[in-house]
Enzyme design. Structure first.
Site, PDB file in Angstrom:
ATOM      1  CG  PHE A 135      -1.966   0.994   1.262  1.00 20.51           C
ATOM      2  CD1 PHE A 135      -3.147   0.783   0.567  1.00 20.51           C
ATOM      3  CD2 PHE A 135      -1.814   2.183   1.967  1.00 20.51           C
ATOM      4  CE1 PHE A 135      -4.156   1.730   0.576  1.00 20.51           C
ATOM      5  CE2 PHE A 135      -2.824   3.142   1.980  1.00 20.51           C
ATOM      6  CZ  PHE A 135      -3.998   2.912   1.280  1.00 20.51           C
ATOM      7  CG  ASP A 212      -0.909  -2.717   6.491  1.00 17.48           C
ATOM      8  OD1 ASP A 212      -2.077  -2.969   6.834  1.00 17.48           O
ATOM      9  OD2 ASP A 212      -0.520  -1.566   6.201  1.00 17.48           O
ATOM     10  CE1 TYR A 237      -9.597   3.463   6.538  1.00 20.44           C
ATOM     11  CE2 TYR A 237      -8.562   4.190   8.573  1.00 20.44           C
ATOM     12  CZ  TYR A 237      -8.496   3.945   7.221  1.00 20.44           C
ATOM     13  OH  TYR A 237      -7.319   4.178   6.547  1.00 20.44           O
ATOM     14  CE  LYS A 238      -8.465   0.548   4.586  1.00 15.79           C
ATOM     15  NZ  LYS A 238      -7.058   0.392   4.259  1.00 15.79           N
ATOM     16  NE  ARG A 386     -10.500  -1.641  -3.028  1.00 19.12           N
ATOM     17  CZ  ARG A 386      -9.815  -1.003  -2.088  1.00 19.12           C
ATOM     18  NH1 ARG A 386      -8.552  -1.300  -1.867  1.00 19.12           N
ATOM     19  NH2 ARG A 386     -10.368  -0.048  -1.374  1.00 19.12           N
TER      20      ARG A 386
END
Ligand code: PLP
Length: 411
Positions: A135, A212, A237-238, A386
């Protein structure tokens, strides 16, 4: 006519999948505004929907603990929320025994702190191992650390439609590897790395590993303790539905406690912070990873997210996640392949995370058209749409609806 019949049978299949879904009741636990223009939310992997209970919990906190207890709240319990909420998250989602997880900072900042702590434990080694599809923030933070400490970055080139493999790591790791940093689930392809084997491979060469988990926590079972992982970090928050900008989690394996030191020496990570004494002495255990005042208010929705996950169980979440991604792949194959759309994600269940990516050169523009129609996936440069499938809040018919609009616009 054949087109219509094909869509009909897929719709029947979607309804049957919803009917048979043991987690379908969880969809009502999310707050969806009356008259919402969203007909398919396919980005719960980027920002989870709010949980109804989170709104009540937030209001109760403001009117209760905050208004009533005021400053006393800190010594009542808030001081220890980084660890108590961390422990709960560790048990529900990370395979981490108590005392190894804290909630604090953003993922970017926590990654910096943990990577620096790890590198401090391998002072005689000069290389950080990472991959090109890490990322962006992870890559940038590691570039910054390498510049700061005069270390080299060793890049493994990963296929953006797949992800980091144990073979690639075995080839690249060596006696100068201080730390390896990878994503458990790749943010673009959704590739699920073999974290256990990769961790063991880096350890054999004497290096440390930082994972991660931003795209796996709350979606894919994680077994940090069993895999012997050194450090891990991730977003809440995902899939964990902590809300926009909710704080990160950081994991430090017990064997490193008292041996590694993070670089931001704040009062909240010191022993006995309220003595306000001279000199920094890190708190025992994982608490030493905390720097400043814990983000109490921002942890409240996360507690609801953890509760929901505890109730559903991560294994049931994973089962549904695989059914969702499997159905999305079937629809992509039957509706999109003929339109020149490619699947840029692994197909094997054991290598699939919670989302898939489909691509075509015009998909940047097509994403805008999808958003206008109330279908919300996200776009990942250069040409990928996505499709994120949060198992607790996403239904099969919803996925079918989103994919049929995508097929219509792509046709
Ligand atoms: C979402 C995500 C981040 C985000 O980091 P922030 O500090 O919260 O902006 C970092 N790493 C990965 C792998 C992610 O998917």
């Amino acid at each position: 006519m054949t087109e219509v019949r094909r869509q009909d049978s897929a719709l029947r299949q979607a309804r049957a999948l919803d009917e048979a879904d043991p987690l379908r009741g969880f969809r009502d636990r999310f707050l969806v505004p009356e008259g919402s223009d969203v007909i398919a939310y396919l980005d719960g992997n980027s920002l989870g929907r709010p949980i109804r209970a989170a709104a009540d919990r937030m209001a109760a906190f403001v009117g209760g603990q905050w208004a009533d207890r005021l400053i006393r709240g800190w010594t009542d319990e808030w001081m220890w929320w980084p660890e108590t909420v961390g422990d709960r998250l560790g048990r529900a989602a990370l395979g981490a025994g108590d005392g190894q997880v804290v909630i604090a900072d953003s993922t970017t900042v926590m990654l910096y702190k943990l990577a620096r702590a790890a590198l401090g434990a391998r002072p005689d080694r000069g290389e950080i191992l990472l991959d090109t599809d890490n990322f962006p923030t992870d890559r940038y933070v590691l570039e910054g650390i390498a510049a700061e400490l005069g270390l080299r970055l060793r890049w493994i080139t990963t296929d953006p439609a797949a992800g980091i493999t144990a073979e690639q790591v075995a080839e690249a790791v060596g006696p100068d590897t201080a730390l390896a940093v990878f994503s458990h689930v790749a943010y673009r392809s959704g590739y699920l790395a073999d974290a256990g084997t990769i961790t063991a491979t880096v350890h054999e060469a004497g290096g440390l590993v930082l994972w991660d988990l931003s795209h796996s926590a709350g979606s894919v079972p994680v077994r940090l303790d069993d895999w012997g992982v050194d450090f891990a970090v991730g977003c809440t928050y995902k899939y964990l539905c902590g809300g926009p900008g909710s704080p990160a989690f950081g994991y430090v394996n017990r064997r490193h406690h008292g041996r590694v030191r993070q670089p931001v020496w704040g009062w909240m990570g010191r022993q006995d912070p309220f003595t306000m004494g001279p000199g920094y002495r890190p708190a025992d255990g994982v608490r030493g990873m905390v720097s400043g005042t814990p983000p109490i208010l921002a942890m409240i929705p996360l507690i609801s997210g953890i509760e929901l996950l505890e109730e559903a169980g991560i294994d049931a979440v994973r089962d549904k996640s695989l059914r969702l991604t499997g159905f999305a792949l079937d629809l992509a194959d039957s509706w999109l392949a003929a339109e020149g759309v490619e699947v840029a994600s692994p197909r094997e269940p054991e290598r699939r995370g919670g989302h898939i990516t489909v691509r075509r050169p015009d998909f940047r523009e097509l994403t805008d058209a999808l958003w206008e129609r109330g279908v919300i996936p996200d776009f990942r440069a250069p040409d990928g749409i996505r499709i994120g499938l949060a198992p607790l809040s996403t239904g099969f018919e919803e996925l079918h609806r989103g994919m049929s609009v995508l097929a219509e616009l792509a046709g």
